[in-house]
Design an enzyme around this catalytic site. Structure first.
Site, PDB file in Angstrom:
ATOM      1  CD  GLN A   1      38.812  42.884  40.617  1.00 56.08           C
ATOM      2  OE1 GLN A   1      39.869  42.289  40.467  1.00 56.08           O
ATOM      3  NE2 GLN A   1      37.844  42.864  39.711  1.00 56.08           N
TER       4      GLN A   1
ATOM      5  CG  HIS B   1      37.007  34.946  36.713  1.00 48.14           C
ATOM      6  ND1 HIS B   1      38.161  35.630  36.431  1.00 48.14           N
ATOM      7  CD2 HIS B   1      36.872  34.030  35.725  1.00 48.14           C
ATOM      8  CE1 HIS B   1      38.699  35.146  35.327  1.00 48.14           C
ATOM      9  NE2 HIS B   1      37.933  34.177  34.873  1.00 48.14           N
TER      10      HIS B   1
ATOM     11  CG  HIS C   1      40.624  33.891  39.924  1.00 48.71           C
ATOM     12  ND1 HIS C   1      41.338  34.938  40.465  1.00 48.71           N
ATOM     13  CD2 HIS C   1      39.844  34.427  38.957  1.00 48.71           C
ATOM     14  CE1 HIS C   1      41.016  36.038  39.836  1.00 48.71           C
ATOM     15  NE2 HIS C   1      40.112  35.781  38.919  1.00 48.71           N
TER      16      HIS C   1
ATOM     17  CB  CYS D   1      42.083  36.114  36.358  1.00 51.92           C
ATOM     18  SG  CYS D   1      41.165  37.552  35.880  1.00 51.92           S
TER      19      CYS D   1
ATOM     20  NE  ARG E   1      39.582  46.114  35.890  1.00 56.50           N
ATOM     21  CZ  ARG E   1      38.657  45.216  36.154  1.00 56.50           C
ATOM     22  NH1 ARG E   1      37.398  45.517  35.972  1.00 56.50           N
ATOM     23  NH2 ARG E   1      38.993  44.019  36.565  1.00 56.50           N
TER      24      ARG E   1
ATOM     25  CE  LYS F   1      29.611  40.345  33.612  1.00 60.58           C
ATOM     26  NZ  LYS F   1      30.016  41.700  34.010  1.00 60.58           N
TER      27      LYS F   1
ATOM     28  CG  ASP G   1      39.581  38.725  41.868  1.00 63.15           C
ATOM     29  OD1 ASP G   1      38.563  38.056  41.628  1.00 63.15           O
ATOM     30  OD2 ASP G   1      40.374  39.103  40.995  1.00 63.15           O
TER      31      ASP G   1
END
Length: 645
Positions: free
Chosen positions: A386, A520, A390, A339, A368, A474, A388
RNA sequence: GCUGUUGUAGCUCAGGGGUAGAGCACUUCCUUGGUAAGGAAGAGGUCGAGAGUUCAAUUCUCUUCAACAGCUCCA
């Protein structure tokens, strides 16, 4: 004599004398029901069958076939376990012992006494013995003072701590045989129906789930009314283990781990990579169609980036530590999420309200430092990718965008046949607001918007407090693995915090600066976890479009290897993946090996096929489909070879 | 990170104070076959790593690493 009106689930109303017991109602319906009944639901609460009903009520009688019946059965089994354990280990201290989805557990403090498989068996035997005495579960209401006195005398600090948190007048004890437990109930009438008992394993568990507390032994077990049901359950467990993605991942050569590379860092093998890349292609296409713009960002970012985002403060200590450079003042972090990078992409130029929403998508690989004990196959790793994206949008677009993302997630799940998912609205823990950043008003707004969007799409949601991310609530899509463990796959999050921290802006129609809202979202969650759950979901039998090897060409003998090679070449031209088994083996053997590898189609070629210019098609798990022309084969399954629409 | 269990050939596993074994996979040879395992021979291991006890350790003890189960955590 006064009566109570009892409403049955079918809506019919019966009158019974005041104080009627559940078991009596069951008897009035049928002897069979009375024999099989385990508990009763009274106005939404589950009660013992022996508890007198004093007011009009809607009731439902639970048997083994009801969740509530199993709940009471296993709860009672936990008490039976405790009785047996105490009989064998006098002085043992008890924590809590609830029923769970499959069976029950009991947290116990055995001091330093070793407790392993042999001890489990001994307790199991004792349980069987005690169950046969068919002692009744007797409920009694006790005052707080008496409760404290009882457990003080028994010297059980855990129960005393539990009682402390209870209100006087609401405390009940249950007794069966010589064993008395603090318990809200309900229980089955007596221990007799508990016929089949298996204590499964022993594990550690912190008292009250707090890692600062003492670690107790948690003993898991399961019981059934019939031996046969226990055997079936244990067989099912064994079957479930066969579809464990860690086992299949190794057998099907999808991924591997290396101690030298490091724990939690998966190595994608060639076949696994094909699977993964097919999923990426699928998602890329869906996202392009949904108006996303692909972007690519680096794997590291300067520390300042994460100080700005707030992630450094929250996770800095528990992350991979900063990367240093010859310049001592410089520090970079391995990116733990995408992000912040995407925020900087948003900021490359001024944005107009007309530009929004902007949807930036990236298959972003992040790192991570997960706790070592948490790592688990591909479902919990330290380096993962991910899917991912945004979405930066105006406040008035949030709900619409959120709904579009829900549709995308549902499309993915539908395309892969995931039907048993739970939509979880993950909310802030109102008791512990310090864990989160941002103003209450924004939180409340985001939580409301998520719920509204989910409702609008008719999603059945479960709200769970304390599961939100630190910057926002979420909507998480949870799916279970082969052994019933729940994993979060897709996630959608509304975020008002990062736009503030990064000072993101757009120029509105009023020519004033405004702050966009960020969503997200990751429909797969991560490719690693998604593949893991997918493997277990289909037991390694991937849909044709995903299968690493879609076909195996099997020549009947070496004389037909050339023809077989031609078949493979032609299929490759049509983007079909496969291999030629030209080993010096009999056809039966080649078929068996291809079946074991779960290859969707086997194409057999021999004398007949060569002369007719055909292939004999055999489908995995189904068998011979007859001979056909190669084009005929490809065309008839063309839809299954292609990405789903 | 915590508690517990485990670590022997590529895989699945047996063994056990006197420097290792099976099945499958692998290599070679024989066999050239029609819808789930053809036959024979061969090659493969510092018994997770480090230290200690012992005449002798893969086996016993300790430390460490990793995997597994559960807890805690999960941007």
């Amino acid at each position: 004599m006064s009566v109570v009106k009892i409403t049955l689930p079918d809506g019919s109303v019966r009158e019974h004398p005041v104080g009627v017991k559940g078991i009596e109602i069951a008897q009035s319906i049928s002897e069979g029901l009375a024999r099989n009944s385990l508990a009763i639901e009274v106005n939404g609460e589950i009660w013992d069958l022996s508890r007198p009903i004093l007011q009009d009520a809607s009731i439902k009688i639970f048997t083994w076939n009801d969740k509530g019946g199993k709940y009471a059965f296993w709860h009672s089994s936990a008490h039976l376990f405790a009785e047996a354990l105490e009989a064998l280990y006098p002085g043992v201290k008890f924590g809590i012992g609830p029923p769970i989805e499959n069976g029950f557990y009991y947290d116990v403090d055995l001091g330093d006494v070793p407790f392993g498989d042999e001890e489990l068996l001994a307790v199991e035997k004792k349980m069987v013995e005690l169950a046969k005495t068919n002692s009744q579960f007797v409920r009694s209401e006790v005052s707080k003072k008496d409760a404290v006195e009882y457990f003080t005398q028994k010297n059980d600090p855990y129960k005393l701590e539990l009682i402390e948190g209870l209100e006087d007048g609401s405390i009940t004890f249950y007794q069966q045989g010589n064993f008395v437990d603090l318990c809200r109930g309900p229980h089955i009438p007596s221990t007799g129906p508990i016929k089949a008992i298996k204590l499964l394993n022993v594990a550690g568990a912190y008292w009250r789930g707090n890692e600062k507390n003492k670690m107790l032994k948690r003993i898991y077990g399961i019981t059934f009314p019939k031996q046969k049901e226990l055997e079936e359950y244990l067989f099912m467990l064994e079957e479930a283990k066969k579809r464990d993605h860690r086992k299949l991942g190794k057998e099907l050569e999808l991924f591997a781990f290396s101690e030298k590379v490091g724990m939690g860092l998966p190595l994608w093998l060639p076949k696994g990579t094909i699977l993964r890349e097919r999923l990426e292609q699928f998602m890329r296409r869906a996202q392009i169609r949904a108006g996303y713009d692909p972007v690519v960002t680096p794997h590291i970012g300067s520390k300042q980036l994460y100080v700005t985002s707030g992630h450094y403060e929250k996770y800095g200590k528990d992350s991979f530590q900063p990367i240093h450079t010859p310049d001592e003042s410089e520090e970079f972090l391995l990116k733990p999420m995408n992000c912040p990078h995407h925020c900087e992409i948003y900021k490359v130029k001024p944005r107009s309200y007309k530009d929004l929403p902007i949807r930036l998508a990236e298959f972003g690989t992040v790192y991570r430092y997960e706790q070592s004990g948490e790592l688990h196959g591909l479902t919990r790793v330290r380096g993962f990718t991910q899917d991912d994206a945004h979405i930066f949008c105006r406040p008035d677009q949030v709900k619409e965008e959120f709904i579009k993302v829900i549709d995308l997630v549902l499309f993915v799940f539908k395309s892969l046949g995931f039907e048993n998912y739970t939509a979880q609205v993950s909310l802030r823990d109102p008791e512990n607001k310090a864990k989160y950043i941002g103003e209450d008003a924004l939180w409340e707004r985001a939580e409301r918007e998520i719920q509204e969007a989910a409702d609008e799409r008719g999603l059945k949601t479960v709200a769970v407090k304390g599961e939100a991310a630190f910057y926002g609530p979420k909507l998480d899509f949870m799916v279970k693995d082969a052994l019933g463990r729940s994993w979060q796959l897709g996630t959608i999050q509304v975020d008002y915090q990062l736009p503030q921290r990064f000072e993101l802006e757009y120029i509105g129609s009023d020519n004033q600066k405004h702050r966009p809202v960020m969503i997200h979202r990751a429909p797969f969650g991560s490719l690693e976890r998604f593949v893991a759950v997918l493997i277990e979901h289909c037991a390694g039998n991937f849909p044709l479009w995903l299968a690493p090897d879609q076909i195996a060409v099997l020549p009947i003998s070496e004389r037909f290897n050339d023809y077989a090679q031609k078949v493979i070449d032609l299929l490759r031209e049509r983007d079909i993946r496969g291999f030629l088994d030209d080993r010096n083996e009999k056809i039966g053997r080649k078929i068996r090996d291809a079946e074991v590898k779960k290859v969707p189609f086997m194409l057999l070629v021999g004398e007949k096929e060569v002369s007719d210019n055909k292939v004999s098609v055999r489908k995995h798990g189904e068998g011979d489909k007859g001979a056909m022309d190669l084009n005929e084969f490809v065309n008839s399954f063309a839809k299954d070879f292609a990405l789903p629409d």
